[in-house]
Design an enzyme around this catalytic site. Structure first.
Site: not given
Ligand code: RIB
Length: 287
Positions: A42, A210, A214, A240, A270, A273, A275
């Site tokens: 997600a 890394k 980078g 992510d 990212s 902040g 979360g």
């Molecule tokens: O990569 C970060 C994510 O890893 C978190 O949001 C958590 O849900 C874990 O799956």
């Protein structure tokens, strides 16, 4: 420009901030607690959808309140959720995160994410075409990833696999994916080798992140694409964000070097902040 299809986990993160890490058998007082949408799948879908249209997510949530929160959050972030399943009598996935000393420690309970099976995913892929990009991670069953890779090869769909968290990867999967994006630690575990030497074996396929430094890949020579330094509030979801943004940039036909640079920039935003998704950038931020 094709579609980006993220196949992966969708969870709720339960996050504790602390200034002390307890030893076994010890209780300590934390400083704060919050819940927020997460799950590597997600997160990557949201990162991509903040930078591009036509982002689909294939995954599963439980029939609980967390499941509704996860779906609402994906929709609010421009992710097409028509292929998300709701599993009866199952909980949604959760990730239990401790934030300490500018870094995170995470325990994932997959729950509904275990239902992201080959049988549920493959029929949903039939509407996608050659040139589209599938993005996957390791928070769904291994068999699903293997079946999707086979399907993708047959239909000339490109696959980016972010092998996080680490688990063993079959050589044939490694050979068949278009791009593999481990971080430094995952790369060393996957290849049992130094990063630079693994990169040379997989030119333009292996891209190793890394952190703030980078990312690196091999393209006739070692390419080190420098990161962007920002004040760190929370590193959760930085990888992510990198992956979602990289898929967007490659879908936009940027060169690999430009795409990695774009993804580094997105990843740097990212961490500013709280979360996993809190500070993922929108296109206007990066422009
Ligand atoms: O990569 C970060 C994510 O890893 C978190 O949001 C958590 O849900 C874990 O799956």
């Amino acid at each position: 420009m094709g579609n980006i299809i993220v196949i992966g986990s969708a969870s709720i993160d339960l996050v504790v901030k602390t200034e002390i890490i307890p030893e076994a058998g010890e209780t300590v007082m934390g400083t704060s607690f919050f819940t927020t949408p997460g799950g590597k799948g997600a997160n990557q879908a949201v990162a991509a959808a903040r930078l591009s249209d036509q982002v689909y997510m294939i995954g599963a949530v439980g029939d609980d309140d967390y499941g509704q929160q996860i779906l609402n959050n994906l929709k609010a972030n421009n992710v097409d959720t028509q292929f998300m399943d709701i599993i009866d009598n199952e909980s949604s996935g959760t990730a239990h995160i401790t934030l300490y000393d500018d870094d995170n420690r995470i325990i994932v309970v997959p729950a509904a994410n275990q239902y992201v099976t080959a049988d549920s995913v493959l029929p949903k892929l039939t509407q996608f075409q050659a040139g589209d990009i599938i993005l996957m991670q390791h928070e769904i069953p291994e068999e699903t990833i293997e079946a999707v890779v086979e399907f993708a090869i047959e239909h000339q769909i490109k696959v980016m696999l972010n092998p996080a968290p680490y688990r063993k990867l079959k050589q044939e999967i490694l050979d068949k994916v278009t791009w593999l994006t481990p971080n430094d630690t995952e790369s060393q575990l996957l290849f049992n080798d130094e990063v630079d030497s693994a990169l040379q074996k997989y030119p333009k396929k292996l891209i190793v992140t890394k952190g703030a430094e980078g990312a690196v890949f091999f393209d006739e020579r070692l390419q080190k694409v420098a990161g962007f330094k920002k004040e760190v509030v929370d590193t959760t979801g930085a990888g992510d964000t990198f992956n979602g943004a990289l898929a967007v940039a490659l879908n936009d036909n940027k060169t690999l070097e430009d795409a990695v640079n774009f993804a580094n920039l997105a990843g740097s935003f990212s961490v500013t902040g709280l979360g996993a998704q809190g500070a993922m950038p929108h296109r206007k931020d990066l422009d």
